[in-house]
Design an enzyme around this catalytic site. Structure first.
Site, PDB file in Angstrom:
ATOM      1  CE  LYS A  57      19.442  61.689 -14.466  1.00  0.00           C
ATOM      2  NZ  LYS A  57      18.327  60.851 -14.879  1.00  0.00           N
ATOM      3  CE1 TYR A  69      22.260  65.209 -11.850  1.00  0.00           C
ATOM      4  CE2 TYR A  69      20.917  66.060 -10.048  1.00  0.00           C
ATOM      5  CZ  TYR A  69      21.392  64.989 -10.803  1.00  0.00           C
ATOM      6  OH  TYR A  69      20.993  63.717 -10.504  1.00  0.00           O
TER       7      TYR A  69
HETATM    8  C1  HXC Z   1      28.564  55.262  -2.292  1.00  0.00           C
HETATM    9  C2  HXC Z   1      27.454  53.433  -3.145  1.00  0.00           C
HETATM   10  C3  HXC Z   1      26.221  53.897  -2.581  1.00  0.00           C
HETATM   11  C4  HXC Z   1      26.251  55.128  -1.837  1.00  0.00           C
HETATM   12  C5  HXC Z   1      25.860  52.026  -3.619  1.00  0.00           C
HETATM   13  N1  HXC Z   1      27.178  52.288  -3.758  1.00  0.00           N
HETATM   14  N2  HXC Z   1      25.259  52.992  -2.901  1.00  0.00           N
HETATM   15  N3  HXC Z   1      28.605  54.104  -2.991  1.00  0.00           N
HETATM   16  N4  HXC Z   1      27.431  55.777  -1.721  1.00  0.00           N
HETATM   17  N5  HXC Z   1      25.168  55.621  -1.274  1.00  0.00           N
HETATM   18  C6  HXC Z   1      28.146  51.475  -4.450  1.00  0.00           C
HETATM   19  C7  HXC Z   1      28.202  50.064  -3.911  1.00  0.00           C
HETATM   20  O1  HXC Z   1      29.020  49.989  -2.755  1.00  0.00           O
HETATM   21  C8  HXC Z   1      28.826  49.315  -5.076  1.00  0.00           C
HETATM   22  O2  HXC Z   1      30.215  49.488  -5.134  1.00  0.00           O
HETATM   23  C9  HXC Z   1      28.225  50.030  -6.276  1.00  0.00           C
HETATM   24  O3  HXC Z   1      27.781  51.299  -5.820  1.00  0.00           O
HETATM   25  C10 HXC Z   1      27.047  49.297  -6.853  1.00  0.00           C
HETATM   26  O4  HXC Z   1      26.101  49.087  -5.817  1.00  0.00           O
HETATM   27  P1  HXC Z   1      24.964  48.004  -5.936  1.00  0.00           P
HETATM   28  O5  HXC Z   1      24.051  48.183  -4.807  1.00  0.00           O
HETATM   29  O6  HXC Z   1      25.542  46.673  -6.200  1.00  0.00           O
HETATM   30  O7  HXC Z   1      24.346  48.431  -7.332  1.00  0.00           O
HETATM   31  P2  HXC Z   1      22.930  48.432  -7.837  1.00  0.00           P
HETATM   32  O8  HXC Z   1      22.070  47.385  -7.246  1.00  0.00           O
HETATM   33  O9  HXC Z   1      23.045  48.467  -9.298  1.00  0.00           O
HETATM   34  O10 HXC Z   1      22.352  49.799  -7.297  1.00  0.00           O
HETATM   35  C11 HXC Z   1      22.385  50.921  -8.070  1.00  0.00           C
HETATM   36  C12 HXC Z   1      22.350  52.138  -7.220  1.00  0.00           C
HETATM   37  C13 HXC Z   1      21.028  52.224  -6.453  1.00  0.00           C
HETATM   38  C14 HXC Z   1      22.546  53.339  -8.111  1.00  0.00           C
HETATM   39  C15 HXC Z   1      23.497  52.007  -6.277  1.00  0.00           C
HETATM   40  O11 HXC Z   1      20.979  53.436  -5.802  1.00  0.00           O
HETATM   41  C16 HXC Z   1      19.818  52.053  -7.300  1.00  0.00           C
HETATM   42  O12 HXC Z   1      19.440  50.951  -7.673  1.00  0.00           O
HETATM   43  N6  HXC Z   1      19.108  53.120  -7.649  1.00  0.00           N
HETATM   44  C17 HXC Z   1      17.917  53.078  -8.520  1.00  0.00           C
HETATM   45  C18 HXC Z   1      16.883  54.051  -8.082  1.00  0.00           C
HETATM   46  C19 HXC Z   1      17.424  55.447  -7.959  1.00  0.00           C
HETATM   47  O13 HXC Z   1      18.583  55.668  -7.677  1.00  0.00           O
HETATM   48  N7  HXC Z   1      16.503  56.411  -8.164  1.00  0.00           N
HETATM   49  C20 HXC Z   1      16.868  57.752  -7.963  1.00  0.00           C
HETATM   50  C21 HXC Z   1      17.092  58.364  -9.267  1.00  0.00           C
HETATM   51  S1  HXC Z   1      16.885  60.116  -9.053  1.00  0.00           S
HETATM   52  P3  HXC Z   1      31.264  48.400  -4.538  1.00  0.00           P
HETATM   53  O14 HXC Z   1      32.588  48.991  -4.831  1.00  0.00           O
HETATM   54  O15 HXC Z   1      30.964  48.321  -3.057  1.00  0.00           O
HETATM   55  O16 HXC Z   1      30.996  47.120  -5.258  1.00  0.00           O
HETATM   56  C22 HXC Z   1      17.846  60.872 -10.135  1.00  0.00           C
HETATM   57  C23 HXC Z   1      17.769  62.352 -10.247  1.00  0.00           C
HETATM   58  C24 HXC Z   1      17.402  63.096  -9.003  1.00  0.00           C
HETATM   59  O17 HXC Z   1      18.534  60.269 -10.839  1.00  0.00           O
HETATM   60  C25 HXC Z   1      17.211  64.569  -9.280  1.00  0.00           C
HETATM   61  C26 HXC Z   1      16.569  65.266  -8.103  1.00  0.00           C
HETATM   62  C27 HXC Z   1      16.305  66.694  -8.389  1.00  0.00           C
END
Ligand code: HXC
Length: 303
Positions: A179, A164
């Site tokens: 991305k 995407y």
């Molecule tokens: C809306 C969200 C949310 C959600 C978190 N936030 N999850 N908002 N919907 N589901 C908001 C929080 O409320 C906060 O805002 C801000 O994002 C930061 O959240 P934290 O939890 O403090 O941040 P952090 O610990 O840095 O977490 C990062 C993350 C988390 C992106 C939110 O998902 C993560 O750590 N992910 C790493 C692993 C990952 O995502 N892997 C998948 C990658 S796959 P506020 O305003 O409340 O402070 C990919 C491609 C997939 O990339 C392709 C498939 C084909």
């Protein structure tokens, strides 16, 4: 790398299609190397003779990855780093130089993503994803690149993107923007840094089950099945398949390839992306998702 034991590494089928010493004495730095695809790539590169440096936010994951590699006679080192922070990126690259004396290959794999209604995203939510994916890739690449150029060393960068990046995708907009930026960075620097012997490519995996991505991005079983059915090859990908492609792109087997993105997705992007069905989800679905993010709840809504 010393003689490897016959014990398989977790999450990886070592059915190698490559010469066993293809990456002998290369140093590979993998961001997000403590879990998911990053860990699988770290294991694969170590299996092919590379010395591996892993960085991510979680020390216990990094230690476990290094331990698994070392138990098999490989060499690995780790450093905690949040790639959103440019100083942490520089310190991670510096630590690899201090420990191994060089870096040959950088894998920009750290990512963050979640499904959401874009109009509801907070500033922090946007910054968290774009900071990890785009800023992290930029600062890691710059930290490695400036050392390669100053020391007159060749370098190779592989960034993990998503299909995407060029189609866009509803409900994962910060990730799509980031991305796309990584792809622009890859193509731009492939030209700018070619004269220094630095190659940059991108790999776009389709849906591959990993705990991190699946928990966050697969809404429910119906969604999972629809995602599978839409893929022309009718199945999700495997870590083995992504590691095979990554190995090709970081090794000398692809020495005249730079500035390219290669998808390994069973043909998915030609017919749509994983998140296509989310457009049909009613407001109640999103409300339930948002409710579940509150600290007291767990799980994903079914619809
Ligand atoms: C809306 C969200 C949310 C959600 C978190 N936030 N999850 N908002 N919907 N589901 C908001 C929080 O409320 C906060 O805002 C801000 O994002 C930061 O959240 P934290 O939890 O403090 O941040 P952090 O610990 O840095 O977490 C990062 C993350 C988390 C992106 C939110 O998902 C993560 O750590 N992910 C790493 C692993 C990952 O995502 N892997 C998948 C990658 S796959 P506020 O305003 O409340 O402070 C990919 C491609 C997939 O990339 C392709 C498939 C084909």
């Amino acid at each position: 790398m010393a003689e490897a034991s016959s014990r398989p590494l977790p999450g990886v089928v070592d059915d190698l299609r490559f010469a066993p010493h293809l990456l002998k004495d290369r140093v590979v730095l993998v961001t997000g190397g403590g879990s998911g695809l990053g860990r699988s790539m770290a294991y694969r590169f170590a299996t092919l003779g590379a010395k591996v440096m892993v960085g991510s936010r979680k020390e216990e994951n990094l230690r476990a990855t290094c331990r698994s590699i070392e138990e098999r006679g490989g060499e690995a080192h780790w450093k905690v780093a949040d790639v959103k922070d440019p100083k942490a990126c520089d310190a991670l690259v510096e630590a690899a130089y201090e420990h191994f004396g060089k870096i040959d290959i950088l894998i920009n794999n750290s990512a963050g993503n979640f499904m959401a209604r874009t109009e509801k995203l907070s500033e922090n939510a946007y910054r968290s994803v774009v900071g990890t994916v785009l800023d992290g890739t930029f600062f890691m690449t710059q930290a490695a690149g400036k050392r390669w150029i100053a020391k007159k060393q060749k370098g190779n960068v592989l960034s993990i993107v998503a299909t995407y990046a060029w189609t866009g995708a509803a409900h994962v907009v910060p990730s799509a923007c980031a991305k796309a930026g990584v792809l622009a960075l890859t193509r731009s620097l492939a030209v700018e840094w070619a004269k220094h012997g630095i190659r940059l490519n991108a790999l776009a995996p389709g849906p591959v089950p990993t705990p991190g991505a699946w928990e966050r991005l697969i809404a429910n079983q119906n969604f999972e099945e629809a995602a599978r059915q839409r893929i022309p090859l009718q199945r999700f990908g495997t870590h083995q398949e992504i590691c095979d492609l990554a190995t090709f792109l970081v090794s000398d087997t692809s020495s005249w390839i730079t500035g390219q993105v290669v998808s390994s997705d069973g043909g998915e992007w030609l017919v749509g992306n994983t998140f296509q069905e989310l457009r049909a989800m009613p407001a109640e679905f999103w409300e339930a998702m948002e409710e579940m993010r509150k600290p007291s709840s767990k799980g994903t809504p079914s619809h």
